[in-house]
Design a protein around this motif. Structure first.
Motif, PDB file in Angstrom:
ATOM      1  N   ALA A   1     -57.549   0.410 -33.417  1.00  0.00           N
ATOM      2  CA  ALA A   1     -58.245  -0.986 -34.927  1.00  0.00           C
ATOM      3  C   ALA A   1     -57.230  -1.661 -35.555  1.00  0.00           C
ATOM      4  O   ALA A   1     -55.734  -1.571 -35.738  1.00  0.00           O
ATOM      5  CB  ALA A   1     -59.089  -0.326 -35.979  1.00  0.00           C
ATOM      6  N   SER A   2     -57.236  -3.015 -36.053  1.00  0.00           N
ATOM      7  CA  SER A   2     -56.652  -3.822 -36.398  1.00  0.00           C
ATOM      8  C   SER A   2     -57.315  -4.165 -38.392  1.00  0.00           C
ATOM      9  O   SER A   2     -58.072  -3.940 -38.187  1.00  0.00           O
ATOM     10  CB  SER A   2     -56.907  -5.478 -35.345  1.00  0.00           C
ATOM     11  OG  SER A   2     -56.003  -4.693 -34.853  1.00  0.00           O
ATOM     12  N   TYR A   3     -56.341  -4.108 -38.988  1.00  0.00           N
ATOM     13  CA  TYR A   3     -57.107  -4.832 -40.489  1.00  0.00           C
ATOM     14  C   TYR A   3     -55.740  -4.770 -41.156  1.00  0.00           C
ATOM     15  O   TYR A   3     -55.279  -5.053 -41.471  1.00  0.00           O
ATOM     16  CB  TYR A   3     -57.523  -3.149 -40.920  1.00  0.00           C
ATOM     17  CG  TYR A   3     -57.764  -3.733 -42.338  1.00  0.00           C
ATOM     18  CD1 TYR A   3     -58.795  -3.809 -42.782  1.00  0.00           C
ATOM     19  CD2 TYR A   3     -57.097  -2.880 -42.762  1.00  0.00           C
ATOM     20  CE1 TYR A   3     -59.795  -4.193 -43.549  1.00  0.00           C
ATOM     21  CE2 TYR A   3     -57.326  -3.732 -44.519  1.00  0.00           C
ATOM     22  CZ  TYR A   3     -59.079  -3.979 -45.084  1.00  0.00           C
ATOM     23  OH  TYR A   3     -59.519  -4.256 -46.288  1.00  0.00           O
ATOM     24  N   GLY A   4     -56.259  -6.361 -41.594  1.00  0.00           N
ATOM     25  CA  GLY A   4     -54.969  -6.605 -42.836  1.00  0.00           C
ATOM     26  C   GLY A   4     -54.069  -7.060 -41.730  1.00  0.00           C
ATOM     27  O   GLY A   4     -52.763  -7.117 -42.025  1.00  0.00           O
TER      28      GLY A   4
ATOM     29  N   GLU B   1     -51.671  -3.438 -36.971  1.00  0.00           N
ATOM     30  CA  GLU B   1     -52.984  -2.547 -35.646  1.00  0.00           C
ATOM     31  C   GLU B   1     -52.771  -0.835 -36.348  1.00  0.00           C
ATOM     32  O   GLU B   1     -51.458  -0.345 -36.487  1.00  0.00           O
ATOM     33  CB  GLU B   1     -51.836  -2.950 -34.753  1.00  0.00           C
ATOM     34  CG  GLU B   1     -52.686  -1.310 -33.431  1.00  0.00           C
ATOM     35  CD  GLU B   1     -51.681  -1.876 -31.642  1.00  0.00           C
ATOM     36  OE1 GLU B   1     -52.625  -2.506 -31.177  1.00  0.00           O
ATOM     37  OE2 GLU B   1     -50.416  -1.091 -32.265  1.00  0.00           O
TER      38      GLU B   1
ATOM     39  N   PRO C   1     -55.637   1.986 -44.246  1.00  0.00           N
ATOM     40  CA  PRO C   1     -56.678   0.687 -44.398  1.00  0.00           C
ATOM     41  C   PRO C   1     -57.508   1.033 -45.627  1.00  0.00           C
ATOM     42  O   PRO C   1     -58.103   2.445 -44.897  1.00  0.00           O
ATOM     43  CB  PRO C   1     -57.957   0.073 -43.133  1.00  0.00           C
ATOM     44  CG  PRO C   1     -57.231   1.088 -42.078  1.00  0.00           C
ATOM     45  CD  PRO C   1     -56.009   1.830 -42.169  1.00  0.00           C
TER      46      PRO C   1
ATOM     47  N   THR D   1     -60.745   0.829 -46.798  1.00  0.00           N
ATOM     48  CA  THR D   1     -62.399  -0.080 -46.231  1.00  0.00           C
ATOM     49  C   THR D   1     -62.981   0.447 -46.428  1.00  0.00           C
ATOM     50  O   THR D   1     -62.926   1.553 -45.334  1.00  0.00           O
ATOM     51  CB  THR D   1     -61.693  -1.110 -45.574  1.00  0.00           C
ATOM     52  OG1 THR D   1     -62.885  -2.080 -45.468  1.00  0.00           O
ATOM     53  CG2 THR D   1     -61.553  -0.583 -43.690  1.00  0.00           C
TER      54      THR D   1
ATOM     55  N   LEU E   1     -64.857   0.107 -40.929  1.00  0.00           N
ATOM     56  CA  LEU E   1     -64.145  -1.013 -40.217  1.00  0.00           C
ATOM     57  C   LEU E   1     -64.649   0.135 -38.684  1.00  0.00           C
ATOM     58  O   LEU E   1     -63.625   1.571 -38.435  1.00  0.00           O
ATOM     59  CB  LEU E   1     -62.166   0.046 -40.197  1.00  0.00           C
ATOM     60  CG  LEU E   1     -61.101  -0.776 -39.562  1.00  0.00           C
ATOM     61  CD1 LEU E   1     -61.400  -1.658 -38.776  1.00  0.00           C
ATOM     62  CD2 LEU E   1     -59.945  -0.374 -39.693  1.00  0.00           C
TER      63      LEU E   1
END
Length: 190
Positions: A57-60, A63, A180, A182, A185
């Motif tokens: 996944a990608s966040y902020g 990767e 992350p 969050t 996600l």
């Protein structure tokens, strides 16, 4: 006559041993008070296997790659008893947008960082994990992975403590939480 008594004692011993071993095999979500010393919480309903694999996944701008494996008979050492549990263990790699590795628990053997399953919620297709946090336990808490379909899982990270509360962390230690923080996600299986 002695041989008959000896055979009866051996057979009774085997029966008692078999019964006691089976009595210690319990479902994954058995309450702590109901787990005997050296008991085994077993994945009897195959709840963990669908999560095994590599997910991204990608966040902020980063990767995140999760490497999820199933471990059988993982030793749980508690102050009042030890027992064994079938569990999912997650190692991960976090890279920034330039491909530079920010944190790697897969290849660097960071034994002070642990991420493993502690229970399941089968009706919600969810596995709950304990996360030890990064250096000095910063960010320790729970992570929830929900199976959406055969190729996707949803991530939720609930840190219990995101700031350092003790002065025991050596000066210059990286105190960044790279996972992350969050909810919802989506990670995709590779």
């Amino acid at each position: 006559m002695k041989t008959i008594y000896f055979k009866i004692i051996i057979i009774l011993g085997l029966i008692v041993n078999t019964i006691s071993c089976k009595a210690q095999t319990l479902p994954l979500n058995t309450l702590m008070d109901d787990i005997p010393a050296n008991g085994h919480l077993k994945d009897l309903n195959n709840e963990l296997s669908p999560y095994v694999g590599t997910y991204k996944a990608s966040y902020g701008g980063n990767e995140i790659i999760l490497y999820i494996t199933k471990i059988e008979n993982r030793l749980e050492e508690r102050t009042n008893k030890n027992f064994y549990r079938d569990a999912l263990v997650v190692n991960y790699v976090v890279k920034n947008s330039s491909g530079i590795i920010l944190q790697d628990t897969k290849n660097n053997n960071l034994s002070n960082i642990e991420l493993y399953s502690t229970r399941t919620r089968p009706t919600l297709n969810t596995v709950i994990f304990y996360y030890s946090g990064t250096n000095c336990r910063i960010g320790w808490g729970d992570i929830f992975l929900k199976k959406i379909n055969n190729t996707q899982i949803s991530w939720e990270y609930r840190p219990d403590d995101i700031v350092l509360t003790t002065g025991d962390c050596p000066q210059g230690t990286d105190k960044t939480i790279y996972l992350p923080e969050t909810k919802d996600l989506i990670f995709t299986k590779q």
